[in-house]
Design a protein around this motif. Structure first.
Motif, PDB file in Angstrom:
ATOM      1  N   UNK A 191       0.839  -1.204   0.000  1.00 34.68           N
ATOM      2  CA  UNK A 191       0.000   0.000   0.000  1.00 34.68           C
ATOM      3  C   UNK A 191       0.871   1.249   0.000  1.00 34.68           C
ATOM      4  N   UNK A 192       1.932   1.234   0.764  1.00 35.16           N
ATOM      5  CA  UNK A 192       2.859   2.366   0.795  1.00 35.16           C
ATOM      6  C   UNK A 192       3.499   2.571  -0.574  1.00 35.16           C
ATOM      7  N   UNK A 193       3.851   1.488  -1.242  1.00 34.33           N
ATOM      8  CA  UNK A 193       4.446   1.558  -2.580  1.00 34.33           C
ATOM      9  C   UNK A 193       3.450   2.141  -3.579  1.00 34.33           C
ATOM     10  N   UNK A 194       2.189   1.699  -3.515  1.00 38.13           N
ATOM     11  CA  UNK A 194       1.157   2.241  -4.390  1.00 38.13           C
ATOM     12  C   UNK A 194       0.992   3.742  -4.177  1.00 38.13           C
ATOM     13  N   UNK A 195       1.013   4.166  -2.915  1.00 42.28           N
ATOM     14  CA  UNK A 195       0.865   5.589  -2.593  1.00 42.28           C
ATOM     15  C   UNK A 195       2.060   6.403  -3.077  1.00 42.28           C
ATOM     16  N   UNK A 196       3.250   5.815  -3.047  1.00 41.33           N
ATOM     17  CA  UNK A 196       4.433   6.550  -3.506  1.00 41.33           C
ATOM     18  C   UNK A 196       4.456   6.678  -5.025  1.00 41.33           C
ATOM     19  N   UNK A 197       3.835   5.732  -5.721  1.00 45.63           N
ATOM     20  CA  UNK A 197       3.794   5.769  -7.185  1.00 45.63           C
ATOM     21  C   UNK A 197       2.647   6.612  -7.725  1.00 45.63           C
ATOM     22  N   UNK A 198       1.603   6.803  -6.937  1.00 45.74           N
ATOM     23  CA  UNK A 198       0.424   7.540  -7.386  1.00 45.74           C
ATOM     24  C   UNK A 198       0.026   8.552  -6.315  1.00 45.74           C
ATOM     25  N   UNK A 199       0.154   9.856  -6.586  1.00 50.95           N
ATOM     26  CA  UNK A 199      -0.170  10.868  -5.587  1.00 50.95           C
ATOM     27  C   UNK A 199      -1.660  10.944  -5.245  1.00 50.95           C
ATOM     28  N   UNK A 200      -2.510  10.261  -5.996  1.00 51.83           N
ATOM     29  CA  UNK A 200      -3.945  10.269  -5.710  1.00 51.83           C
ATOM     30  C   UNK A 200      -4.346   9.143  -4.752  1.00 51.83           C
ATOM     31  N   UNK A 201      -3.335   8.384  -4.265  1.00 47.58           N
ATOM     32  CA  UNK A 201      -3.573   7.302  -3.304  1.00 47.58           C
ATOM     33  C   UNK A 201      -2.871   7.650  -1.996  1.00 47.58           C
ATOM     34  N   UNK A 202      -3.558   7.415  -0.896  1.00 46.44           N
ATOM     35  CA  UNK A 202      -2.979   7.632   0.436  1.00 46.44           C
ATOM     36  C   UNK A 202      -3.091   6.338   1.234  1.00 46.44           C
ATOM     37  N   UNK A 203      -2.006   5.935   1.870  1.00 42.78           N
ATOM     38  CA  UNK A 203      -2.009   4.788   2.770  1.00 42.78           C
ATOM     39  C   UNK A 203      -1.660   5.306   4.156  1.00 42.78           C
ATOM     40  N   UNK A 204      -2.477   4.956   5.148  1.00 43.06           N
ATOM     41  CA  UNK A 204      -2.261   5.480   6.497  1.00 43.06           C
ATOM     42  C   UNK A 204      -2.639   4.447   7.546  1.00 43.06           C
ATOM     43  N   UNK A 205      -2.014   4.552   8.700  1.00 41.34           N
ATOM     44  CA  UNK A 205      -2.359   3.724   9.854  1.00 41.34           C
ATOM     45  C   UNK A 205      -2.943   4.640  10.928  1.00 41.34           C
ATOM     46  N   UNK A 206      -3.864   4.107  11.717  1.00 42.82           N
ATOM     47  CA  UNK A 206      -4.404   4.911  12.816  1.00 42.82           C
ATOM     48  C   UNK A 206      -4.580   4.068  14.062  1.00 42.82           C
ATOM     49  N   UNK A 207      -4.493   4.745  15.208  1.00 44.24           N
ATOM     50  CA  UNK A 207      -4.623   4.057  16.485  1.00 44.24           C
ATOM     51  C   UNK A 207      -4.885   5.068  17.584  1.00 44.24           C
ATOM     52  N   UNK A 208      -5.630   4.651  18.570  1.00 45.25           N
ATOM     53  CA  UNK A 208      -5.823   5.441  19.777  1.00 45.25           C
ATOM     54  C   UNK A 208      -4.700   5.056  20.732  1.00 45.25           C
ATOM     55  N   UNK A 209      -3.892   6.032  21.100  1.00 46.86           N
ATOM     56  CA  UNK A 209      -2.733   5.770  21.935  1.00 46.86           C
ATOM     57  C   UNK A 209      -3.153   5.505  23.387  1.00 46.86           C
ATOM     58  N   UNK A 210      -2.215   5.140  24.214  1.00 46.07           N
ATOM     59  CA  UNK A 210      -2.473   4.883  25.623  1.00 46.07           C
ATOM     60  C   UNK A 210      -2.986   6.158  26.294  1.00 46.07           C
ATOM     61  N   UNK A 211      -3.900   6.016  27.249  1.00 43.65           N
ATOM     62  CA  UNK A 211      -4.464   7.163  27.954  1.00 43.65           C
ATOM     63  C   UNK A 211      -3.349   7.901  28.693  1.00 43.65           C
ATOM     64  N   UNK A 212      -3.386   9.233  28.580  1.00 39.32           N
ATOM     65  CA  UNK A 212      -2.405  10.084  29.257  1.00 39.32           C
ATOM     66  C   UNK A 212      -3.124  10.744  30.430  1.00 39.32           C
ATOM     67  N   UNK A 213      -2.676  10.482  31.634  1.00 36.40           N
ATOM     68  CA  UNK A 213      -3.303  11.069  32.820  1.00 36.40           C
ATOM     69  C   UNK A 213      -2.528  12.299  33.254  1.00 36.40           C
ATOM     70  N   UNK A 214      -3.269  13.355  33.601  1.00 34.81           N
ATOM     71  CA  UNK A 214      -2.651  14.575  34.141  1.00 34.81           C
ATOM     72  C   UNK A 214      -3.370  14.963  35.422  1.00 34.81           C
ATOM     73  N   UNK A 215      -2.726  15.537  36.387  1.00 36.06           N
ATOM     74  CA  UNK A 215      -1.288  15.795  36.394  1.00 36.06           C
ATOM     75  C   UNK A 215      -0.504  14.510  36.635  1.00 36.06           C
ATOM     76  N   UNK A 216       0.742  14.541  36.227  1.00 39.37           N
ATOM     77  CA  UNK A 216       1.624  13.390  36.415  1.00 39.37           C
ATOM     78  C   UNK A 216       2.653  13.751  37.477  1.00 39.37           C
ATOM     79  N   UNK A 217       2.807  12.888  38.439  1.00 39.91           N
ATOM     80  CA  UNK A 217       3.746  13.160  39.523  1.00 39.91           C
ATOM     81  C   UNK A 217       4.246  11.844  40.099  1.00 39.91           C
ATOM     82  N   UNK A 218       5.425  11.893  40.635  1.00 40.62           N
ATOM     83  CA  UNK A 218       5.980  10.715  41.305  1.00 40.62           C
ATOM     84  C   UNK A 218       5.663  10.740  42.792  1.00 40.62           C
ATOM     85  N   UNK A 219       4.977  11.782  43.230  1.00 40.56           N
ATOM     86  CA  UNK A 219       4.603  11.893  44.635  1.00 40.56           C
ATOM     87  C   UNK A 219       3.438  10.958  44.907  1.00 40.56           C
TER      88      UNK A 219
END
Length: 162
Positions: free
Chosen positions: A31-59
């Motif tokens: 898919x990446x190769x197809x996208x590099x050969x043709x600008x009208x094609x896009x190949x992408x990956x997506x994911x929801x990353x790990x939850x980020x908790x705030x505030x962050x402290x070592x206390x």
């Protein structure tokens, strides 16, 4: 009675896992190769990353206090090597199918306005976020209202295969 896996059966399962991982990477590379050969094609990956908790402290006293959950949804274009992050906190929205589909919708709109005709997406098989009726409905809506976009393919892979 429980079955105890033998070393041979574990080795077979491991080899199958490795073979599947190689196939997934090959499909993504094609898919990446197809996208590099043709600008009208896009190949992408997506994911929801790990939850980020705030505030962050070592206390230790803050560990048991109420912290704010922040969500980071990332879409990475395999050909251009550009990443897009959608960041929000639990006070704004949850992290379900509607939120994920909204992020992908915005990405697809951007690609459509840039002249892209085909988008190939890769993601894990998380039922609550990716494998549901909301995502394909959003894709159909997007295709019906798109100016340039004609085809969207979503590839679902097992965890740790992508």
């Amino acid at each position: 009675m429980t079955e105890n896996p033998t070393d041979e059966s574990l080795l077979t399962m491991y080899q199958k896992h490795r073979d599947e991982k190689v196939k997934v990477r090959q499909v993504k590379e094609e898919a990446k190769q197809m996208a590099s050969e043709n600008p009208k094609i896009c190949a992408a990956v997506f994911d929801l990353q790990q939850v980020i908790y705030t505030p962050k402290s070592h206390h230790s006293s803050i560990f048991y206090k109420r912290r704010l959950a922040n969500y980071n949804f990332t879409i990475f274009d395999l050909q251009s090597q550009e990443g897009r992050c959608f960041l929000w906190h639990e006070g704004i929205a949850r992290r379900g199918a509607n939120e994920i589909s909204t992020c992908i919708y915005k990405f697809l709109q951007e690609k459509d306005s840039g002249g892209t005709e085909e988008v190939i997406l890769f993601c894990d098989g998380c039922v609550g976020q990716n494998k549901n009726s909301v995502l394909p409905s959003m894709i159909l809506y997007t295709l019906e209202h798109a100016k340039n976009l004609k085809k969207v393919t979503v590839n679902y892979f097992e965890t740790n295969h992508g």
